[in-house]
Write an enzyme that holds these catalytic residues in place. Structure first.
Site, PDB file in Angstrom:
ATOM      1  N   ASP A 202      -8.255  -7.976  -2.812  1.00  0.00           N
ATOM      2  CA  ASP A 202      -8.958  -8.949  -1.977  1.00  0.00           C
ATOM      3  C   ASP A 202     -10.458  -8.684  -2.040  1.00  0.00           C
ATOM      4  O   ASP A 202     -10.906  -7.765  -2.730  1.00  0.00           O
ATOM      5  CB  ASP A 202      -8.460  -8.881  -0.524  1.00  0.00           C
ATOM      6  N   GLY A 224     -11.818  -7.542  -5.641  1.00  0.00           N
ATOM      7  CA  GLY A 224     -11.936  -8.513  -6.719  1.00  0.00           C
ATOM      8  C   GLY A 224     -11.863  -9.941  -6.222  1.00  0.00           C
ATOM      9  O   GLY A 224     -11.746 -10.196  -5.022  1.00  0.00           O
ATOM     10  N   ASP A 225     -11.929 -10.857  -7.168  1.00  0.00           N
ATOM     11  CA  ASP A 225     -11.960 -12.292  -6.897  1.00  0.00           C
ATOM     12  C   ASP A 225     -10.830 -12.941  -7.678  1.00  0.00           C
ATOM     13  O   ASP A 225     -10.890 -13.061  -8.903  1.00  0.00           O
ATOM     14  CB  ASP A 225     -13.315 -12.850  -7.331  1.00  0.00           C
ATOM     15  N   PHE A 226      -9.776 -13.375  -6.979  1.00  0.00           N
ATOM     16  CA  PHE A 226      -8.606 -13.905  -7.693  1.00  0.00           C
ATOM     17  C   PHE A 226      -8.878 -15.245  -8.362  1.00  0.00           C
ATOM     18  O   PHE A 226      -8.069 -15.714  -9.151  1.00  0.00           O
ATOM     19  CB  PHE A 226      -7.361 -13.966  -6.794  1.00  0.00           C
ATOM     20  N   HIS A 244      -1.505 -22.367  -0.255  1.00  0.00           N
ATOM     21  CA  HIS A 244      -1.604 -23.534   0.648  1.00  0.00           C
ATOM     22  C   HIS A 244      -3.040 -23.807   1.084  1.00  0.00           C
ATOM     23  O   HIS A 244      -3.333 -24.874   1.631  1.00  0.00           O
ATOM     24  CB  HIS A 244      -0.670 -23.375   1.846  1.00  0.00           C
TER      25      HIS A 244
END
Length: 334
Positions: A202, A224-226, A244
């Site tokens: 995250d 990190g950056d998904f 969602h």
């Protein structure tokens, strides 16, 4: 359908008054009333003295919530704790206090108050009302962000174990929780699979409050950056209440990142509501209104999940319905 059908007029009126009950519940939580009556029953006058509040108004608030079972009122007009109010106390393990504060804060409340604009335009109300997309606003407004992330952890604690125990995670060596927040869901997964190792993935500002003291040595946090990438080579990637939040196009990009990184026999497990067909009530249909009001995403059907997976190079293999509101939708490499 079984059971008593509500009078149509009463149904409409009850729905229209629903916001009043949300406001009353939020007020009781903000004032700390569940904590005050935890030790002993108290009258409205005693509560008013303790809170420096208007006693008659306190009584009217408590009378309303007692009629719904949040508190109870005895013949001497003293208010008692109930199982529901215990769940709203600060010191209760897995308290729902923070979830109530999250659900009733302005980022949901105000857009829902102008919901017709959302329906007419197909655009959520965040930028019009707050000037920023949802997560940008939370990043820049620390108090709102803290309420949201703490509230999400509170809400998740109610369901994490039920979901984790509905699937066999034991075959996996490495499990990545993508956007895993404070780590509560990953912890419950690892309790069911003690030989597995976990990665909670995250943003840094979220991970600073991760529950690193639980199951030490079995999992780690990774910043990190998904939207850009995810940890490489894991056997299972879990996304709980992530997809969602986002449009189909963004979800496909996230899933493509996972497809590129996952082990050949890896699994993708999406924990979101799966909207069933038909007219039966379902919590996902209500949650979908909050998504419309404030975020970019939506709650999806099984067919819609299947279409997302297909465009990301994956295929839906099975949907695991759990005792919680959320289901686990499993995908494998296509």
């Amino acid at each position: 359908m079984s059971g008593t059908v509500k009078d149509p007029g009463q149904l409409v009126v009850d729905l229209a008054f629903g916001f009043a009950l949300s406001g009353a519940l939020a007020a009781a939580v903000k004032l700390g009333i569940p904590d005050l009556i935890a030790g002993r029953p108290m009258s409205a006058e005693e509560l008013g003295d303790e809170l420096n509040a208007h006693a008659s108004s306190v009584h009217r608030l408590m009378r309303s919530l007692s009629s719904l079972g949040v508190f109870s009122e005895d013949d001497q007009h003293r208010f008692h704790a109930t199982p529901a109010s215990v769940l709203l106390q600060r010191t209760t393990p897995n308290t729902l206090r923070d979830a109530v504060l999250m659900i009733t804060q302005d980022i949901f409340w105000k857009p829902l108050g102008a919901f017709e604009d959302v329906v007419l335009t197909g655009r959520n109300g965040m930028e019009r009302i707050f000037g920023k997309p949802f997560f940008d606003y939370l990043s820049e407004n620390k108090q709102a962000g803290a309420i949201f992330h703490t509230g999400m952890s509170s809400l998740s604690d109610m369901e994490n174990r039920l979901i984790a125990q509905s699937y066999d995670f034991s075959p996996f060596g490495t499990i990545v929780d993508v956007g895993g927040g404070h780590g509560g869901f990953l912890i419950e997964i690892l309790k069911t699979a003690p030989s597995a190792r976990g990665i909670n993935y995250d943003r840094a500002h979220v991970l600073k409050d991760a529950r690193v003291d639980e199951l030490p040595g079995q999992w780690q946090c990774m910043e990190g950056d998904f939207f850009q990438s995810v940890p490489v080579g894991a056997d299972a990637y879990v996304l709980k209440r992530i997809l969602h939040d986002w449009t189909d196009e963004t979800c496909i990009q996230i899933l493509r990142n996972i497809r590129q990184a996952m082990a050949p026999e890896g699994r993708v497990l999406v924990a979101d509501t799966v909207i069933p067909p038909g007219n039966e009530p379902h919590g996902g249909k209500v949650l979908d209104m909050l998504m419309m009001a404030s975020l970019e995403g939506c709650e999806r059907t099984e067919a819609e999940f299947s279409a997302l997976f297909k465009q990301a190079g994956l295929k839906l293999s099975r949907v695991y319905h759990t005792p919680a509101l959320l289901s686990l939708t499993e995908a494998v490499a296509a």
